[in-house]
Design an enzyme around this catalytic site. Structure first.
Site, PDB file in Angstrom:
ATOM      1  N   ASN A   1     -10.217  -2.937   2.488  1.00 27.82           N
ATOM      2  CA  ASN A   1      -9.934  -2.931   1.052  1.00 27.82           C
ATOM      3  C   ASN A   1     -11.231  -2.722   0.278  1.00 27.82           C
ATOM      4  O   ASN A   1     -12.313  -2.763   0.864  1.00 27.82           O
ATOM      5  CB  ASN A   1      -9.328  -4.273   0.623  1.00 27.82           C
ATOM      6  CG  ASN A   1      -7.843  -4.380   0.976  1.00 27.82           C
ATOM      7  OD1 ASN A   1      -7.156  -3.381   1.178  1.00 27.82           O
ATOM      8  ND2 ASN A   1      -7.353  -5.608   1.033  1.00 27.82           N
TER       9      ASN A   1
ATOM     10  N   HIS B   1      -3.776   0.948  12.097  1.00 27.60           N
ATOM     11  CA  HIS B   1      -3.533  -0.330  12.776  1.00 27.60           C
ATOM     12  C   HIS B   1      -4.873  -0.948  13.170  1.00 27.60           C
ATOM     13  O   HIS B   1      -5.670  -0.297  13.862  1.00 27.60           O
ATOM     14  CB  HIS B   1      -2.663  -0.073  14.017  1.00 27.60           C
ATOM     15  CG  HIS B   1      -2.461  -1.271  14.889  1.00 27.60           C
ATOM     16  ND1 HIS B   1      -2.428  -2.552  14.389  1.00 27.60           N
ATOM     17  CD2 HIS B   1      -2.265  -1.393  16.227  1.00 27.60           C
ATOM     18  CE1 HIS B   1      -2.236  -3.409  15.388  1.00 27.60           C
ATOM     19  NE2 HIS B   1      -2.136  -2.727  16.507  1.00 27.60           N
TER      20      HIS B   1
ATOM     21  N   HIS C   1       0.831  -1.223   0.000  1.00 28.76           N
ATOM     22  CA  HIS C   1       0.000   0.000   0.000  1.00 28.76           C
ATOM     23  C   HIS C   1       0.860   1.267   0.000  1.00 28.76           C
ATOM     24  O   HIS C   1       0.499   2.275   0.607  1.00 28.76           O
ATOM     25  CB  HIS C   1      -0.957   0.024   1.200  1.00 28.76           C
ATOM     26  CG  HIS C   1      -1.952  -1.087   1.231  1.00 28.76           C
ATOM     27  ND1 HIS C   1      -3.226  -0.974   0.745  1.00 28.76           N
ATOM     28  CD2 HIS C   1      -1.863  -2.366   1.687  1.00 28.76           C
ATOM     29  CE1 HIS C   1      -3.889  -2.113   0.895  1.00 28.76           C
ATOM     30  NE2 HIS C   1      -3.074  -2.983   1.457  1.00 28.76           N
TER      31      HIS C   1
HETATM   32 FE1  HDD Z   1      -2.548  -4.824   5.483  1.00 31.48          FE
HETATM   33  C1  HDD Z   1      -1.079  -1.799   5.160  1.00 31.48           C
HETATM   34  C2  HDD Z   1      -5.507  -3.521   4.330  1.00 31.48           C
HETATM   35  C3  HDD Z   1      -3.905  -7.974   5.405  1.00 31.48           C
HETATM   36  C4  HDD Z   1       0.180  -6.008   7.012  1.00 31.48           C
HETATM   37  N1  HDD Z   1      -3.171  -3.016   4.860  1.00 31.48           N
HETATM   38  C5  HDD Z   1      -2.408  -1.886   4.799  1.00 31.48           C
HETATM   39  C6  HDD Z   1      -3.196  -0.800   4.305  1.00 31.48           C
HETATM   40  C7  HDD Z   1      -4.441  -1.291   4.058  1.00 31.48           C
HETATM   41  C8  HDD Z   1      -4.425  -2.684   4.425  1.00 31.48           C
HETATM   42  C9  HDD Z   1      -5.626  -0.517   3.534  1.00 31.48           C
HETATM   43  C10 HDD Z   1      -2.699   0.607   4.075  1.00 31.48           C
HETATM   44  C11 HDD Z   1      -2.955   1.473   5.279  1.00 31.48           C
HETATM   45  C12 HDD Z   1      -2.519   2.888   4.974  1.00 31.48           C
HETATM   46  O1  HDD Z   1      -3.164   3.520   4.135  1.00 31.48           O
HETATM   47  O2  HDD Z   1      -1.538   3.309   5.579  1.00 31.48           O
HETATM   48  N2  HDD Z   1      -4.325  -5.599   4.910  1.00 31.48           N
HETATM   49  C13 HDD Z   1      -5.439  -4.894   4.560  1.00 31.48           C
HETATM   50  C14 HDD Z   1      -6.561  -5.795   4.473  1.00 31.48           C
HETATM   51  C15 HDD Z   1      -6.103  -7.042   4.751  1.00 31.48           C
HETATM   52  C16 HDD Z   1      -4.694  -6.919   5.048  1.00 31.48           C
HETATM   53  C17 HDD Z   1      -7.978  -5.382   4.141  1.00 31.48           C
HETATM   54  C18 HDD Z   1      -6.863  -8.334   4.796  1.00 31.48           C
HETATM   55  C19 HDD Z   1      -7.945  -8.479   5.485  1.00 31.48           C
HETATM   56  N3  HDD Z   1      -1.950  -6.656   6.065  1.00 31.48           N
HETATM   57  C20 HDD Z   1      -2.655  -7.828   5.966  1.00 31.48           C
HETATM   58  C21 HDD Z   1      -1.922  -8.901   6.602  1.00 31.48           C
HETATM   59  C22 HDD Z   1      -0.763  -8.334   7.078  1.00 31.48           C
HETATM   60  C23 HDD Z   1      -0.804  -6.935   6.725  1.00 31.48           C
HETATM   61  C24 HDD Z   1      -2.389 -10.335   6.713  1.00 31.48           C
HETATM   62  C25 HDD Z   1       0.353  -8.964   7.846  1.00 31.48           C
HETATM   63  C26 HDD Z   1       0.190  -9.894   8.704  1.00 31.48           C
HETATM   64  N4  HDD Z   1      -0.735  -4.049   5.926  1.00 31.48           N
HETATM   65  C27 HDD Z   1       0.226  -4.714   6.608  1.00 31.48           C
HETATM   66  C28 HDD Z   1       1.414  -3.860   6.937  1.00 31.48           C
HETATM   67  C29 HDD Z   1       1.011  -2.498   6.323  1.00 31.48           C
HETATM   68  C30 HDD Z   1      -0.351  -2.782   5.731  1.00 31.48           C
HETATM   69  C31 HDD Z   1       2.738  -4.402   6.562  1.00 31.48           C
HETATM   70  C32 HDD Z   1       1.981  -1.824   5.371  1.00 31.48           C
HETATM   71  C33 HDD Z   1       2.025  -0.394   5.762  1.00 31.48           C
HETATM   72  C34 HDD Z   1       1.304  -0.322   7.014  1.00 31.48           C
HETATM   73  O3  HDD Z   1       0.835  -1.554   7.360  1.00 31.48           O
HETATM   74  O4  HDD Z   1       1.151   0.652   7.698  1.00 31.48           O
HETATM   75  O5  HDD Z   1       1.574  -3.769   8.312  1.00 31.48           O
END
Ligand code: HDD
Length: 661
Positions: free
Chosen positions: A145, A336, A72
């Site tokens: 999402n 978060h 993202h």
């Molecule tokens: Fe995630 C970012 C949505 C599964 C780990 N995620 C991130 C963002 C969105 C989502 C919208 C961007 C937030 C922003 O604008 O800063 N993610 C989802 C959805 C998931 C999902 C709807 C499934 C239900 N994500 C998911 C899993 C993991 C992560 C299974 C790890 C175990 N996601 C992250 C992250 C991020 C992230 C690595 C990258 C940047 C951030 O968090 O701040 O922690």
């Protein structure tokens, strides 16, 4: 404070600084007399170490970049307000959902998933839809999402999935695309992804606008009311403008013509006061009904069909203010899933459980330490007190001698409060089990809902899905992977799999036993649920030196319908008393929802450029309109979605696309 004052905006005010008309200074406040020459020993001599001004300016510049989000990375955000329609205290004690007309400031960031920060907006990808509610009980983040299911069931597979979809590690190709070998290799070997891939191959992955897509919390959460009664819940955002998409050829061209297409659309709509709106809804399942469904309600690869579990609408969100500074706000926003308030709790969904670790962890590297909650955009609007101290970039000056609990020196404060005084209490779920690395059998049906999705599509949507698969797999070099994927989707639909196989030069799949279900869920089809409206569609009004229509009247009519109009001609300047904003060279038909031509061209080369522009719009199934006497468009007369007067044009435009051409 007045009820309607946006408390988050009030808070941010204290951090906003305008440099306009101010003297230039160092970060220490020292006024600078010169900013173009470094301090040298002689005009042609070396720069001196003494030059603190040069060193400070350069050091700051050298450290300007922070790591982009691991997923993202590319996104855009805006401020707004969420307002409840009715009190939802029967299902949750979360105060921001209680009472009628309760207003809560929000900050929303939309994103693509796979691409880097500088990648194009219109790639085929899932879109992130992350909302921070600045409530009086603390920040609540709904990190969702635009697709209601996910690729994997257990968070431990997330790094693998992301490695597969990101550019391949040997050559960092391709950027922001799933159309490559490692992504499809992952899919074929992790068949829990089947349902999500169906959505990903549908038009949902190429939205027309962030304002025209749904949002979903995806994971199963829990709502708890003041009496302790709990429901499992899935969150939904429903766009007031309806769900609309680009067509794939158009999306690819836009990626070159205007890589900021979605970002610009969001920004401009807010600037012109055409505020994006969504309704927040919830699907609810009483905890005692947990096992009454044909799917496991903790499985993030499953929807709860809306026909079975209806969506209850709770309120409306309006985005009404752009950020002042992209880095300070959009880039530093830290979402978060673990940021919750009393009345909202988690489920044992194994994807959600892993997310609860990952989000804070990633902010530590991205935002440089544990004090990211003090960055203005992340700061709650309610007070916060605890014994956490120090760390990089600490802003708060905690006064007093005590930074531990329990204590008597500070009257044992800050001290925990009871649930009845707003203290967060985790839902007391009874648990027992063996410590195992395993997945429940109830998670093992990967194809029924993928099939449900396929069967719920209109013929046009099915065609788009086949085309998307054929494009993506057509880019996969390894023939074995192509074959594996085709065989995998034969479990969803033989028609689908054999149509793909035919397109990509693979032998037709073996007919396998597909899930017996013929179940459909019309709610998942964006075409069945299309909202017909012209509001905030963008139209290119092609003006020529002999435009025959009264442009004043024409513009007034279009604007009165909230249509955004851009005047396009062969050159810029004033034409027929109007300022021409774009030329046929500076813009492109792909950037509009419709084209209206007001006159003929004098020169044939001008006419052929205009024709190219219009015919491209026609190929993308858009509405075309022209004044009756425009002879060079007569070959389009009576074609579907082509109008020879303004009223019909507006009527046709509301349909957005005319698929039968
Ligand atoms: Fe995630 C970012 C949505 C599964 C780990 N995620 C991130 C963002 C969105 C989502 C919208 C961007 C937030 C922003 O604008 O800063 N993610 C989802 C959805 C998931 C999902 C709807 C499934 C239900 N994500 C998911 C899993 C993991 C992560 C299974 C790890 C175990 N996601 C992250 C992250 C991020 C992230 C690595 C990258 C940047 C951030 O968090 O701040 O922690």
């Amino acid at each position: 404070m007045k009820k309607d004052v946006n408390q988050k905006q009030q808070q941010l005010k204290a951090f906003r600084v305008s440099d306009k008309d101010q003297p230039l200074t160092t970060n220490q406040g020292l006024k600078i007399s010169e900013d173009e020459h470094s301090l040298k020993a002689g005009e042609r001599g070396p720069t001196l170490l003494e030059d603190f001004h040069f060193r400070e300016k350069m050091t700051h510049f050298d450290h300007e970049r922070i790591p982009e989000r691991v997923v993202h990375a590319r996104g855009s955000a805006a401020h707004g307000i969420f307002e409840t329609y009715k009190c939802a205290s029967d299902i949750t004690k979360a105060q921001f959902l209680n009472g009628q007309g309760t207003k809560t400031p929000v900050f929303v960031r939309f994103s693509t998933v796979a691409g880097s920060k500088g990648s194009a907006d219109t790639v085929r990808d899932v879109r992130g839809f992350a909302t921070k509610f600045y409530t009086q009980e603390g920040n609540y983040d709904l990190v969702g999402n635009n697709i209601p299911v996910f690729f994997i069931q257990d968070a431990i597979k997330f790094p693998d999935f992301v490695h597969a979809v990101k550019p391949e590690p040997n050559n960092e190709i391709p950027q922001a695309q799933s159309a490559h070998d490692t992504f499809w290799d992952f899919i074929a070997n992790n068949q829990e992804s089947a349902h999500m891939v169906m959505w990903h191959m549908s038009d949902r992955s190429i939205p027309r606008s962030y304002r025209m897509m749904e949002g979903f919390g995806v994971n199963t959460y829990r709502l708890v009311n003041a009496e302790g009664k709990a429901h499992f819940v899935k969150f939904h955002w429903k766009p007031i403008l309806g769900v609309k998409s680009l067509v794939w050829d158009e999306a690819q061209i836009i990626a070159g013509k205007d890589p900021d297409f979605h970002r610009r659309d969001l920004w401009e709509s807010i600037e012109r006061g055409d505020f994006p709106e969504w309704e927040l809804g919830v699907q609810l399942i009483p905890v005692e009904d947990e096992f009454n469904f044909s799917f496991d309600i903790l499985d993030a690869t499953k929807i709860w069909p809306e026909e079975e579990v209806p969506v209850r609408i709770l309120g409306k969100m309006t985005l009404n203010k752009n950020v002042d500074n992209f880095f300070a706000e959009t880039e530093q926003a830290a979402f978060h899933v673990g940021h919750v308030v009393p009345g909202i709790d988690f489920s044992n969904d194994p994807l959600l459980q892993g997310r609860l670790f990952s989000y804070t962890d990633t902010q530590l590297i991205r935002l440089g330490g544990p004090n990211f909650h003090e960055i203005p955009i992340n700061k709650p609007i309610c007070p916060f007190h605890n014994n956490q101290r120090d760390g990089y970039g600490r802003q708060t000056i905690n006064v007093g001698q005590v930074s531990y609990h329990k204590n008597s020196l500070a009257n044992n404060s800050p001290s925990p409060v009871s649930e009845s005084d707003g203290g967060y209490k985790h839902y007391e779920e009874k648990l027992e089990g063996h410590k195992v690395r395993a997945r429940s059998d109830s998670f093992k049906d990967h194809f029924s809902q993928a099939r449900l999705f396929w069967l719920s599509m209109t013929d046009v949507e099915k065609k788009h899905i086949i085309n998307a698969f054929s494009f993506e797999l057509g880019k996969v070099k390894n023939k074995d992977i192509r074959k594996q994927v085709v065989d995998m989707f034969a479990h969803v639909s033989y028609t689908l799999a054999s149509a793909i196989a035919d397109q990509i030069g693979i032998v037709p799949p073996i007919q396998v036993e597909v899930p017996h279900t013929q179940q459909t869920s019309p709610a998942v089809s964006q075409m069945i649920n299309a909202v017909e409206s012209v509001k905030s569609f963008k139209v290119a009004l092609i003006v020529t030196d002999n435009s025959s229509e009264n442009l004043n009247e024409l513009m007034a009519t279009l604007l009165s319908k909230n249509i955004v109009v851009e005047l396009v001609s062969t050159k810029q300047g004033i034409l027929n008393g109007f300022e021409i904003q774009e030329t046929l060279a500076t813009t492109s038909s792909v950037l509009y929802d419709g084209v209206y031509v007001t006159g003929a061209f004098q020169h044939s080369d001008q006419q052929s450029k205009a024709l190219q522009f219009i015919e491209q719009a026609y190929q993308h199934c858009k509405t075309i309109g022209y004044t009756e006497n425009v002879s060079f468009l007569q070959h389009l007369a009576n074609k579907n979605g082509v109008a020879n007067n303004l009223n019909s044009f507006i009527r046709f435009l509301a349909k957005h696309r005319h698929w039968v051409r």
